[in-house]
Design a protein around this motif. Structure first.
Motif, PDB file in Angstrom:
ATOM      1  N   TYR A  58      59.127  99.974  74.955  1.00 46.21           N
ATOM      2  CA  TYR A  58      58.084 100.320  75.941  1.00 46.21           C
ATOM      3  C   TYR A  58      58.106 101.810  76.280  1.00 46.21           C
ATOM      4  O   TYR A  58      57.082 102.477  76.223  1.00 46.21           O
ATOM      5  CB  TYR A  58      58.249  99.467  77.203  1.00 46.21           C
ATOM      6  CG  TYR A  58      57.973  97.999  76.940  1.00 46.21           C
ATOM      7  CD1 TYR A  58      56.672  97.545  76.753  1.00 46.21           C
ATOM      8  CD2 TYR A  58      59.021  97.093  76.829  1.00 46.21           C
ATOM      9  CE1 TYR A  58      56.417  96.211  76.477  1.00 46.21           C
ATOM     10  CE2 TYR A  58      58.775  95.750  76.553  1.00 46.21           C
ATOM     11  CZ  TYR A  58      57.471  95.316  76.380  1.00 46.21           C
ATOM     12  OH  TYR A  58      57.219  94.000  76.085  1.00 46.21           O
ATOM     13  N   PRO A 117      52.382  92.505  78.022  1.00 44.52           N
ATOM     14  CA  PRO A 117      52.209  93.966  78.002  1.00 44.52           C
ATOM     15  C   PRO A 117      50.831  94.393  78.527  1.00 44.52           C
ATOM     16  O   PRO A 117      50.715  95.400  79.236  1.00 44.52           O
ATOM     17  CB  PRO A 117      52.376  94.317  76.522  1.00 44.52           C
ATOM     18  CG  PRO A 117      53.262  93.242  75.983  1.00 44.52           C
ATOM     19  CD  PRO A 117      52.848  92.001  76.719  1.00 44.52           C
ATOM     20  N   ALA A 130      50.699  94.092  82.267  1.00 46.62           N
ATOM     21  CA  ALA A 130      51.550  95.093  82.908  1.00 46.62           C
ATOM     22  C   ALA A 130      51.115  96.521  82.570  1.00 46.62           C
ATOM     23  O   ALA A 130      51.717  97.477  83.065  1.00 46.62           O
ATOM     24  CB  ALA A 130      53.002  94.886  82.476  1.00 46.62           C
ATOM     25  N   LYS A 141      58.148  95.257  83.804  1.00 48.35           N
ATOM     26  CA  LYS A 141      57.193  94.365  83.153  1.00 48.35           C
ATOM     27  C   LYS A 141      57.220  92.981  83.793  1.00 48.35           C
ATOM     28  O   LYS A 141      56.180  92.354  83.997  1.00 48.35           O
ATOM     29  CB  LYS A 141      57.528  94.262  81.660  1.00 48.35           C
ATOM     30  CG  LYS A 141      56.674  93.275  80.884  1.00 48.35           C
ATOM     31  CD  LYS A 141      56.927  93.415  79.392  1.00 48.35           C
ATOM     32  CE  LYS A 141      56.212  92.328  78.592  1.00 48.35           C
ATOM     33  NZ  LYS A 141      56.960  91.083  78.481  1.00 48.35           N
TER      34      LYS A 141
END
Ligand SMILES: [Zn+2]
Length: 218
Positions: free
Chosen positions: A128, A173, A176, A168
């Motif tokens: 990330y 994903p 978030a 998160k």
């Protein structure tokens, strides 16, 4: 006379850095002898797994070696023959193909999904934030959260630092707003062999690299 396996010991091994390239280690210099592992193939040349020098020596002594690749990288002395008074000497090659069908394994088995293997796949980077972190700060993140039906499989897990994983939380994903830097994938067996050994010899790396699938992410 068959050597006494309990008395087998290494008498010489990886040469100093001036040795031929085939005896050196890909990457980070020369490893301790005990960490060197031999690449086991089946008689057709398919890579099976890493084996210890003890396991390899057993193959040689049993006459179960079909063929080898590379220059000998380890020498192992066995017991002393009562008949001749000579000690047996076995020279081990970095790549050893065994006779017969020692492993009834699938052609490309799925590597076990452990945190060590996952972090190695992702090169110890958070998928990330892209940062490298010490091992103890890395976590296994389920891209599609388990609580929302996500599976614990290679294709749904990435390495995430503790901070990103916490941020998160229980979201995808997209939810978030944390896009993934790379798509998670299941490593091939060959990739797994490369990722699971930090002391790969140059001959072994050349052989494994030649068998890598075309798809490479990095
Ligand atoms: Zn992160």
């Amino acid at each position: 006379m068959e050597p006494d396996r309990a008395r087998l010991r290494l008498v010489s091994g990886i040469e100093p850095p001036a040795a031929p390239a085939s005896r050196q280690v890909a990457g980070t210099g020369v490893p301790a002898l005990g960490r060197v592992r031999l690449l086991a193939l089946d008689a057709h040349g398919r890579a099976l797994d890493w084996m210890s020098w003890q396991e390899a020596t057993c193959l040689y002594v049993r006459g179960a070696v079909a063929w080898t690749l590379g220059q000998p990288c380890l020498s192992v002395r066995g017991g002393t023959s009562r008949a001749t008074g000579l000690r047996s000497l076995v020279e081990l090659h970095p790549i050893v193909a065994a006779r017969g069908h020692a492993h009834a394994r699938a052609i490309d088995p799925t590597p076990a999904l452990t945190n060590s293997a996952l972090f190695a796949r992702d090169q110890h980077l958070c998928m990330y934030c892209g940062q490298g972190h010490p091992r103890q700060q890395l976590t296994r993140d389920h891209v599609h959260p388990v609580s929302r039906g996500g599976a614990d499989i290679w294709e749904n897990v990435v390495t995430a630092c503790f901070a990103c994983n916490s941020r998160k939380g229980n979201r995808t994903p997209t939810q978030a707003s944390m896009p993934l830097l790379a798509v998670p994938y299941r490593p091939s067996w060959i990739e797994h062999l490369i990722l699971s050994n930090r002391n790969i010899l140059a001959d072994q790396m050349a052989f494994l690299s030649s068998q890598l699938p075309k798809r490479r992410r990095h």
